[in-house]
Design an enzyme around this catalytic site. Structure first.
Site, PDB file in Angstrom:
ATOM      1  N   ASP A 157       0.846  -1.197   0.000  1.00 54.35           N
ATOM      2  CA  ASP A 157       0.000   0.000   0.000  1.00 54.35           C
ATOM      3  C   ASP A 157       0.877   1.241   0.000  1.00 54.35           C
ATOM      4  O   ASP A 157       1.086   1.895   1.020  1.00 54.35           O
ATOM      5  CB  ASP A 157      -0.966  -0.007   1.184  1.00 54.35           C
ATOM      6  CG  ASP A 157      -2.180  -0.896   0.933  1.00 54.35           C
ATOM      7  OD1 ASP A 157      -2.208  -1.577  -0.112  1.00 54.35           O
ATOM      8  OD2 ASP A 157      -3.081  -0.911   1.786  1.00 54.35           O
ATOM      9  N   HIS A 306      -9.913  -5.567   9.211  1.00 55.08           N
ATOM     10  CA  HIS A 306      -9.244  -6.695   8.554  1.00 55.08           C
ATOM     11  C   HIS A 306      -9.090  -7.916   9.465  1.00 55.08           C
ATOM     12  O   HIS A 306      -8.227  -8.773   9.225  1.00 55.08           O
ATOM     13  CB  HIS A 306      -7.879  -6.270   8.006  1.00 55.08           C
ATOM     14  CG  HIS A 306      -7.943  -5.107   7.078  1.00 55.08           C
ATOM     15  ND1 HIS A 306      -8.666  -5.126   5.905  1.00 55.08           N
ATOM     16  CD2 HIS A 306      -7.391  -3.861   7.158  1.00 55.08           C
ATOM     17  CE1 HIS A 306      -8.548  -3.959   5.293  1.00 55.08           C
ATOM     18  NE2 HIS A 306      -7.789  -3.168   6.041  1.00 55.08           N
ATOM     19  N   VAL A 334      -3.460  -3.215   8.368  1.00 54.70           N
ATOM     20  CA  VAL A 334      -4.143  -2.586   9.501  1.00 54.70           C
ATOM     21  C   VAL A 334      -3.393  -1.295   9.836  1.00 54.70           C
ATOM     22  O   VAL A 334      -2.184  -1.308  10.024  1.00 54.70           O
ATOM     23  CB  VAL A 334      -4.169  -3.524  10.726  1.00 54.70           C
ATOM     24  CG1 VAL A 334      -4.803  -2.820  11.925  1.00 54.70           C
ATOM     25  CG2 VAL A 334      -4.927  -4.804  10.395  1.00 54.70           C
TER      26      VAL A 334
END
Length: 513
Positions: A157, A306, A334
């Site tokens: 990410d 999650h 997370v």
């Protein structure tokens, strides 16, 4: 003998306040500890605008090189978005661009890492994940750079470019909740370019290794996925025997890293599992004593966000990591911090890995503050479904949470958790001791302050690898009747290659191969 060894590890003693001592994993398992989110802090911040000084083009010429980045290749070579043979533990200077049109970068330097050895390790290894491009991200990266790492690991990410146009630069803790009618998350290349410029002061000087996260999927027409990730990053896939940029391995001194892909096939019958089994079988712990795995989503996670999302992957791959005595597993996804006690199959185990969630890099979706064990915060089994892959939610079969999907208190396997943005630094001292320090963004304003700090201690004489059973990756023949949770994407791959000569002042052209 342990205390005698620790006493000799004085390089980080200045980080401690008077009278404090750093615990070791030998002191565990630890009583679960939660540090709640500090309401005086911001949960999130807006995206940096495209005209921000750290994002905009520095030179109007389209020929001028930018977004320069380093990555490891082999112990004797380095990707600077190119490869060449290099000497270990040597400082190199380079420029890149096209000298024929006077479009060359400034002179930049980097230092190669030591060869694989039980006596040589990178100075500091930084871990960060779920970054994006916000004001919080700038604090994270500035703080990380102050710690002077010799290697950076980003656990997925990266840019959040896939939702930049939809959210308009404003934070959304749940994208699908806030924008249920939004079109597919697509790529936005100007944001990728901006991220490359923003990161260049770090990535052009320090090798930075990445693994894909869900925000890199970027589904487009004709089923194309991971296009930006595949074309913008060079990783040592072929050097490590992998046929995919989504999973690979590399050595950094006496540490062997395995970078695992959670958004491609991870089943026993798949290519990634076969590669991982082969890669782990080749690790010589006399040469690389430390074995570290990374992936984007965590297998162990006590936050509501999650929660148990990648239980399928854990069930498929955890035993293989445990049998080969992986020391530490880093993940993101997370948006908070959590460190686990040593664990295997949801059972405290002194020979299990230390799992660490470090997905708190500063992204637009804000800090996660809800725990699955908080009243009313336990997700339903159908809430957290992976964007790619299957769902395997389970109720616990033993212990205080027997018969339940969530614990009603912080799980025993969760040693410490805190909702805050930050990054982590791993300093491997020798073949048995490594100092892990998690530094919150607010710690940059406090001398010698850290959010979490512990010596991770290996016990190779106690935790000897057991015999590998044949039912791990073997004994299951692939057949047309096997039901895989995945269909792996087939993607074109373009690699930018430059050639370095002498002191690297004559770098030339980037081309596709």
């Amino acid at each position: 003998m342990t205390s005698l060894i620790i006493i000799t590890l004085t390089s980080m003693s200045l980080l401690l306040a008077a009278g404090e001592t750093i615990p070791t994993t030998l002191d565990g398992p630890f009583k679960p500890l939660t540090r709640r989110f500090d309401p005086s802090l911001r949960r999130g911040s807006d995206d940096l605008p495209m005209d921000h000084p750290r994002l905009r083009k520095r030179n109007v010429s389209s020929n001028f090189p930018e977004q320069i980045a380093l990555a490891l290749s082999t112990p004797t070579s380095m990707w600077v978005s190119w490869v060449t043979g290099l000497e270990p533990e040597t400082k190199y200077y380079y420029r890149c661009g096209d000298s024929s049109v006077s479009a060359m970068s400034e002179e930049i330097s980097f230092e190669t890492l030591p060869l694989p050895s039980k006596d040589a390790y990178p100075h500091r290894i930084a871990f960060v994940g779920d970054m994006g491009l916000t004001s919080n991200t700038t604090t994270t990266i500035d703080h990380l750079m102050e710690n002077d790492p010799s290697l950076v690991i980003i656990v997925g990410d990266l840019t959040y470019a896939n939702q930049y146009r939809t959210i308009g630069g404003k934070g959304a803790s749940c994208f699908s909740c806030s924008f249920p009618d939004a079109p597919i998350r697509e790529t936005y290349q100007p944001r990728w370019d901006a991220w490359g410029r923003f990161m260049e002061p770090l990535t052009s000087k320090v090798p930075t290794m990445v693994i894909e996260g869900n925000h890199e999927i970027e589904p487009q027409a004709s089923g194309i996925t991971f296009k930006s990730y595949s074309e913008r990053f060079s990783v040592p896939a072929s050097e490590s025997g992998s046929n995919s940029n989504f999973y690979y391995s590399f050595d950094a001194g006496g540490v062997h890293f395995v970078m695992l892909g959670a958004y491609v096939d991870y089943n026993h019958t798949g290519a990634q599992y076969a590669w991982l089994k082969e890669d782990l079988s080749k690790v010589d712990r006399a040469v690389t004593p430390w074995l570290v795995a990374t992936m984007h989503p965590p297998w162990y996670n006590s936050y509501s966000s999650h929660y148990q999302e990648f239980e399928c992957m854990r069930q498929e791959m955890e035993e293989l990591l445990y049998q080969h005595r992986v020391d530490i597993v880093f993940a993101g996804h997370v948006h908070a911090y959590e460190r686990m006690n040593r664990i295997y199959n949801y059972t405290l185990d002194p020979c299990g890995p230390v799992y660490i969630t470090i997905g708190d890099g500063g992204n637009i979706e804000k800090v996660d503050v809800d725990f699955a064990d908080d009243p009313g915060k336990c997700p339903s089994p159908g809430d957290n479904i992976p964007e790619i892959g299957g769902s395997c939610p389970l109720n616990f079969t033993s212990g205080p949470a027997k018969g339940k999907f969530c614990w009603d208190r912080q799980p025993d396997w969760s040693a410490f958790r805190e909702s805050s943005f930050g990054h982590g630094i791993l300093e491997v001292m020798n073949l048995t001791h490594a100092l892990w320090t998690w530094q919150r963004n607010q710690d940059v304003y406090k001398n010698y302050s850290s959010g979490d700090q512990i010596y991770i201690v290996r016990q190779p004489n106690v935790c000897t690898p057991p015999a590998i059973s044949r039912d791990v990756g073997e004994g299951r023949e692939k057949s047309s009747g096997d039901k895989s949770r995945f269909s792996s994407p087939t993607l074109p791959m373009f690699i930018c290659i430059f050639f370095m000569f002498g002191t690297c002042r004559s770098i030339v052209f980037c081309h596709d191969i």
